[in-house]
Design an enzyme around this catalytic site. Sequence first.
Site, mmCIF file in Angstrom:
data_model
loop_
_atom_site.group_PDB
_atom_site.id
_atom_site.type_symbol
_atom_site.label_atom_id
_atom_site.label_comp_id
_atom_site.label_asym_id
_atom_site.label_seq_id
_atom_site.Cartn_x
_atom_site.Cartn_y
_atom_site.Cartn_z
ATOM 1 N N LYS A 76 5.696 0.026 0.791
ATOM 2 C CA LYS A 76 7.112 -0.363 0.819
ATOM 3 C C LYS A 76 7.460 -0.959 2.180
ATOM 4 O O LYS A 76 6.973 -0.473 3.213
ATOM 5 C CB LYS A 76 7.974 0.861 0.510
ATOM 6 C CG LYS A 76 9.458 0.571 0.347
ATOM 7 C CD LYS A 76 10.177 1.840 -0.098
ATOM 8 C CE LYS A 76 11.679 1.629 -0.222
ATOM 9 N NZ LYS A 76 12.367 2.858 -0.683
ATOM 10 N N SER A 151 15.330 1.575 -4.603
ATOM 11 C CA SER A 151 14.830 0.801 -3.467
ATOM 12 C C SER A 151 13.313 0.704 -3.395
ATOM 13 O O SER A 151 12.790 -0.149 -2.690
ATOM 14 C CB SER A 151 15.383 1.360 -2.150
ATOM 15 O OG SER A 151 14.800 2.593 -1.834
ATOM 16 N N SER A 175 14.951 6.854 -5.142
ATOM 17 C CA SER A 175 14.407 5.506 -5.017
ATOM 18 C C SER A 175 12.950 5.349 -5.430
ATOM 19 O O SER A 175 12.467 4.228 -5.572
ATOM 20 C CB SER A 175 14.570 5.011 -3.573
ATOM 21 O OG SER A 175 15.930 4.929 -3.245
#
Length: 469
Positions: A76, A151, A175
């Site tokens: 990420k 996210s 997320s």
Amino acid sequence: MNFTKFSLKQLRKSLDDKQISTRELALLYLERIKNNSDNAYISVTEEEALNNADFAQKIIDSGESSALTGIPCSIKDNICVAGIKTTCGSKMLEEFVPFYDAELIRTLKSQGYVLTGKTNMDEFAMGNSNRTSAFGNVSNPHDSKRVSGGSSGGSAAAVAAELCAYSIGTDTGGSIRQPAAHCGITGLKSTYGRISRQGVTAFAGSFDTVGALAKSAEDCAVVMESLCNNESFGDKLGCDIKGVKIALIKELFTEAVEVNVKSAVMDTVELLRSRGAEIIEVSIPVLQYAAPAYFALASAEGVSALSRFDGVRYGLKGNGAVYDEQLRDSRTRGFGEEVKRRIMLGNFVLSGDNMDNYFRKALAVKQQIIREYDEIFTKADAVVSPTSMRTAFSLDEPSDFVKIYSSTLYTVPANLAGLPSVSTPCGKDKATNLPIGVSITGKRFDESTILQIADFLEKATGFCERGRE
């Protein structure tokens, strides 16, 4: 053989048996990324991946490989990797290149990881479920007109589309788990504090948690063991669930949950019951305040975390004759609408009498939720609930922020209480054929039990067949 469908253990065996080289495997994933349009990646690190692969091959050839050596992964884009852009999905950090690795990256590098790229994300991991980042929306691989939501959406989409074997994400209010549910994969939020966040860009420090997204619960266990110095996470995989006590919280099965979602989750509960699990019904009335409390606290912490971005030492440089003008310009152009919205909310709850009226009350709600879950776990081993009240958001769906924020009710309790939680597929919507996820939350540092239950469901239902072929 289609190696991109293999489980991590199958890939480990294939690499060790020389059925495929690390470079060949990396090139296989990189080619898939080039031909994919899901927008799962912000940056693809082809040169890094091939260099990593060559290093990993030397480790394998020496007979010293570990579980993840040579297996391509994505990270990420709020996790620092030295020499590679870390944008946090924001124009503020569009050109930021860290000079150091996050601690978890150092751990993975020491084991010979292969990095295919940095995945797309909601700006600064703020989890606005139907918009992604300054770099575009992430499509749900099951439906190009849907967005992955949450996210860590880029990580979930990358795993689901087989653009990497596993991904590392972060979870502040759901997320990891919500996009995992929307994309039909398994996503694990670990116990708060289990994995170091050194080098992970903060949004809300008392909630931010690192976790894994992969094809299955077994794969998540492999990743977690590698991140946590070979501590066992998969020791209960394959064990009988007879006698396991499962709690259902009344407030997480309201009419707000879509009919097909609730039906799929209740079918899962009945399956567990039929195999010998004991189902316990409980109530936590204070959960009606969980989402508002989370947004008050997380936004307040976000204000502090975001104050460092002023365009002076790093970030978008603002225009102006004096510092105040430069700061305003930097933050006006560098931050997106959702970030600005959270900054305003955070400052509001911290201002004047609002500190007592909102912030301290939110803290009290958090402490009460912790106590309620502690009480539940005196008589239950895990809590089962919907991961989300609905399937993936439509790309063209108007932004309904009340609906978006309300959907976090099903994931934020685990963050408020600091508990481990995993989402795994439990069915598909009958009308859209989109994936539905079930959430399994456990006691602190008891990831092995929730992975045991998730693994049982994956094998019993067949909804998570990736990596089992």
